[in-house]
Design an enzyme around this catalytic site. Structure first.
Site, PDB file in Angstrom:
ATOM      1  N   ASN A  66       0.850  -1.187   0.000  1.00 45.51           N
ATOM      2  CA  ASN A  66       0.000   0.000   0.000  1.00 45.51           C
ATOM      3  C   ASN A  66       0.886   1.238   0.000  1.00 45.51           C
ATOM      4  O   ASN A  66       1.307   1.739   1.042  1.00 45.51           O
ATOM      5  CB  ASN A  66      -0.924  -0.020   1.218  1.00 45.51           C
ATOM      6  CG  ASN A  66      -1.984  -1.099   1.110  1.00 45.51           C
ATOM      7  OD1 ASN A  66      -2.953  -0.960   0.362  1.00 45.51           O
ATOM      8  ND2 ASN A  66      -1.797  -2.188   1.840  1.00 45.51           N
ATOM      9  N   GLU A  67       1.182   1.714  -1.199  1.00 43.30           N
ATOM     10  CA  GLU A  67       2.111   2.815  -1.397  1.00 43.30           C
ATOM     11  C   GLU A  67       1.498   4.139  -0.957  1.00 43.30           C
ATOM     12  O   GLU A  67       0.283   4.227  -0.703  1.00 43.30           O
ATOM     13  CB  GLU A  67       2.513   2.879  -2.880  1.00 43.30           C
ATOM     14  CG  GLU A  67       3.160   1.607  -3.402  1.00 43.30           C
ATOM     15  CD  GLU A  67       4.592   1.404  -2.909  1.00 43.30           C
ATOM     16  OE1 GLU A  67       4.981   2.022  -1.897  1.00 43.30           O
ATOM     17  OE2 GLU A  67       5.318   0.612  -3.537  1.00 43.30           O
ATOM     18  N   PRO A  68       2.325   5.204  -0.852  1.00 43.38           N
ATOM     19  CA  PRO A  68       1.788   6.522  -0.508  1.00 43.38           C
ATOM     20  C   PRO A  68       0.596   6.891  -1.383  1.00 43.38           C
ATOM     21  O   PRO A  68       0.626   6.731  -2.611  1.00 43.38           O
ATOM     22  CB  PRO A  68       2.982   7.454  -0.761  1.00 43.38           C
ATOM     23  CG  PRO A  68       4.176   6.603  -0.499  1.00 43.38           C
ATOM     24  CD  PRO A  68       3.799   5.230  -1.005  1.00 43.38           C
ATOM     25  N   SER A  71      -2.429   5.477  -0.701  1.00 43.10           N
ATOM     26  CA  SER A  71      -3.427   4.427  -0.486  1.00 43.10           C
ATOM     27  C   SER A  71      -4.447   4.881   0.555  1.00 43.10           C
ATOM     28  O   SER A  71      -4.082   5.396   1.613  1.00 43.10           O
ATOM     29  CB  SER A  71      -2.748   3.133  -0.023  1.00 43.10           C
ATOM     30  OG  SER A  71      -1.911   2.619  -1.026  1.00 43.10           O
ATOM     31  N   THR A 112      10.178   1.852  -3.574  1.00 44.33           N
ATOM     32  CA  THR A 112       9.932   0.443  -3.270  1.00 44.33           C
ATOM     33  C   THR A 112      10.647  -0.451  -4.270  1.00 44.33           C
ATOM     34  O   THR A 112      11.262  -1.461  -3.904  1.00 44.33           O
ATOM     35  CB  THR A 112       8.426   0.150  -3.278  1.00 44.33           C
ATOM     36  OG1 THR A 112       7.786   0.965  -2.293  1.00 44.33           O
ATOM     37  CG2 THR A 112       8.145  -1.313  -2.981  1.00 44.33           C
TER      38      THR A 112
END
Length: 664
Positions: free
Chosen positions: A179-181, A183, A198
């Site tokens: 869940n990347e920035p 999300s 990532t």
């Protein structure tokens, strides 16, 4: 010198500044409960025990235990402990149902980087879990079917009653799962695009960031928050800043882990290194009483000097009072006395003679150092990779040689996986041309040259090199190490290539430290019988090689501590490749002149396979020589700002006191 106190101002640091004036309960600062352990192994053991207790409780209730599992280096210690409990204590996984957080897309289950393979290697193949109870996102699906698959993945979790416990790590962007920035809090299992940072962090597993998949299937933040318990783990200095942001900062979709602040039963399990940016470690005096020992006093005074931008000897009673350090003055004496004590300590660490002075160089009043009576000394520098010696302590190495000490360098691993395929082809071509010119076994030469060319041409991303390719890559690193130390003045006969077995897997993932590794180290120590031993103490190496190599040296020293030669020996820990010692920790500071710094750079440049772009640079995009110089400059600049002498650069060292727990 880089340290947690150098973290750029943020909302976190603003809240910390507001805390200086009054003691504040810890739970008002840390919005997620946090357990800090001395070492990662202790934290992993505690998490494993919590999971084992839950499994047994559910078994006693006649219900399945539903676990959400994570991958990566962080949870490996937990899985190792669970496997040990299964084998030695009879912990059964028959009633366990698992759902993994994520998987790269696309990804075949047999590939080295597959999370299916990871979970089998670290847990599932070693316990009695029913394969039908194992769920891992499918990276082989046709893209058109992924949305429906993700809905069914969510439904499968609900059908077994939801997750009892979700295990997490935290990425450097604050991501949990993938869940990347950006999300959202209510996001669910889905296909996402991976953040650039990532992908860079995963580059070592794929032998280059260009091979890292750009997408992944991941559970959503909402899926994670639905778990009845959440355990999130973070280890190492590299995770300190983002851990503090998640625990003490505001809830934000830019740091997905911060959503756990709203979870009724979430806990952080972290080691001391990952805790360094928390207020309880950065400025514990804002939270209540502290034990004002010498180390804590130094830390506070250096922190204060940096906060108010003054040299140590100019700090006043008002500075201490206004920054919340009244208790330090009340406990340790006047500001003048405290300032003088810390200043004198830092000044006493500075030496241009890391191996001690010969008698004709000693001046009246010189501070007596350990083993001062022995000159010249036998010095043994352990280098985990073939370039760590010159990157981390090249200036000190040069000075030890120039001052007449017998310097040995031991390269603990071959470093053969960190060489580009093109370099292997180039050197194979060189060897082939050389052999053909001199008529040296032309048939065998042509065969070897052809093998390397063909192997590399058809090599798949992440594929383990053949023995021949591994050999030539190791040879490249070995010749570079010889060239680097030759430029420092170390004779070839004083170089030792240990090729420790734990490293020789051909993969980024290594074997555990074994008895043979320790024995090789003991044999070398007994052979050289050094008066000074230097080894790498920067445990943030993302691949774990530094930690394993340090463990080998310290274990060997512990076993040899009763030997007569060891009674006149001392062990120093250096850093520089991945991190730096905090200024309050340093016990020996070796200043470097501009000329010495240039000689150090020239030695690093001899490692041509790591120049311009290293195969495994880790999260820091700078070249290793740039990292080293920036850290050495920063240390000197900090000492200058604190009111000490101004130098071009400084390398810092900490002495090992013989306590294994103090380091590993």
């Amino acid at each position: 010198m880089s340290s947690v106190s150098d973290v750029p101002p943020s909302k976190l640091s603003e809240s910390t500044r507001m805390l200086r004036y009054d003691n504040v309960p810890l739970d008002e600062v840390e919005h997620i409960p946090c357990r800090v352990f001395r070492h990662a192994t202790q934290a992993s053991q505690a998490v494993a025990q919590q999971i084992a207790a839950l499994i047994r409780t559910r078994e006693g209730e006649g219900r399945p235990c539903v676990l959400g599992l994570a991958t990566g280096s962080t949870p490996v210690g937990v899985y190792n402990a669970l496997v040990q409990m299964h084998q030695e204590e009879g912990l059964s996984f028959r009633n366990v149902v698992t759902f993994n957080l994520d998987e790269y897309y696309p990804m075949q289950p047999h590939e080295l980087q597959s999370y299916v393979r990871f979970m089998r290697e670290h847990l599932f193949d070693h316990v009695d879990i029913d394969p039908a109870n194992v769920h891992i996102p499918d990276g082989t699906l046709d893209e058109a079917s992924i949305d429906d698959y993700c809905r069914r993945y969510e439904q499968a979790i609900q059908d077994v009653g939801g997750l009892d416990l979700q295990l997490l790590g935290i990425g450097r962007t604050g991501h949990i799962g993938f869940n990347e920035p950006g999300s959202g809090r209510n996001s669910r299992t889905r296909l996402i695009t991976l953040d650039r940072m990532t992908r860079r962090d995963a580059a070592s597993d794929f032998f280059g960031d260009e091979n890292v998949p750009r997408r992944a299937i991941t559970m959503g933040v909402g899926t994670i928050l639905d778990a009845r318990q959440v355990v999130i783990m973070a280890f190492g200095e590299g995770k300190a800043r983002i851990t503090a942001e998640a625990i003490e900062g505001e809830i934000s979709s830019m740091v997905a882990a911060s959503f756990l602040q709203d979870h009724p039963s979430a806990q952080f399990f972290i080691d001391e290194a990952a805790a360094e940016a928390l207020t309880r470690r950065r400025a514990p005096w804002t939270l209540g009483k502290v034990k004002w020992d010498e180390t804590q006093t130094r830390k506070a005074v250096i922190w204060l000097a940096q906060q108010v931008k003054k040299p140590i000897l100019k700090l006043t009673e008002e500075d201490y009072n206004e920054e919340g350090l009244q208790e330090l003055v009340a406990t340790r004496g006047s500001a003048y006395e405290i300032n003088l004590q810390v200043f004198r300590y830092l000044q006493s660490t500075i030496t241009g003679w890391p191996g001690g002075k010969p008698s004709h160089e000693k001046q009246p009043g010189d501070r007596s150092r350990a083993l001062e009576h022995i000159f010249p000394k036998r010095v043994l520098i352990f280098s985990p990779h073939p370039d760590d010696d010159v990157i981390s302590m090249g200036g000190t190495l040069i000075r030890l040689v120039d001052q007449g000490h017998q310097v040995h360098v031991a390269y603990q691993t071959s470093g053969n996986i960190a060489v580009f395929d093109d370099d292997a082809i180039r050197f194979a071509e060189f060897a082939a041309e050389y052999n053909r010119h001199f008529g040296i076994d032309p048939d065998r030469t042509a065969e070897l040259d052809s093998h390397i060319d063909e192997f590399v041409k058809h090599k798949q991303p992440g594929q383990v090199d053949s023995a021949e390719v591994q050999f030539i890559k190791g040879l490249i690193r070995r010749t570079e190490a010889r060239a680097a130390t030759r430029s420092c003045g170390v004779p070839a006969e004083q170089l030792h290539f240990m090729d420790m077995p734990f490293y020789e897997t051909g993969r980024v993932r290594k074997m555990p430290l074994g008895e043979e590794d320790i024995q090789i180290t003991m044999d070398l120590l007994n052979q050289v019988q050094p008066h000074q031993i230097y080894c790498a103490g920067d445990l943030s190496d993302p691949h774990g090689t530094h930690r394993t190599c340090l463990s080998a040296v310290l274990n060997a020293c512990n076993r040899l501590k009763d030997e007569a030669w060891y009674q006149e020996s001392e062990v120093w820990l250096y850093r520089g490749a991945w991190q730096e010692w905090g200024p309050h920790q340093v016990e020996m500071s070796v200043p470097l002149s501009p000329q010495e710094l240039m000689r150090k750079r020239a030695a690093i440049f001899k490692h041509e396979s790591q120049k311009d772009k290293a195969l495994f640079p880790g999260p820091d995009p700078r070249e290793f020589w740039q990292r080293a110089e920036d850290r050495n400059h920063a240390t000197a600049q900090l000492f200058d700002a604190l009111g000490l002498a101004e130098y071009e650069a400084i390398e810092g060292f900490v002495r090992w006191k013989g306590d294994m727990d103090s380091v590993l």
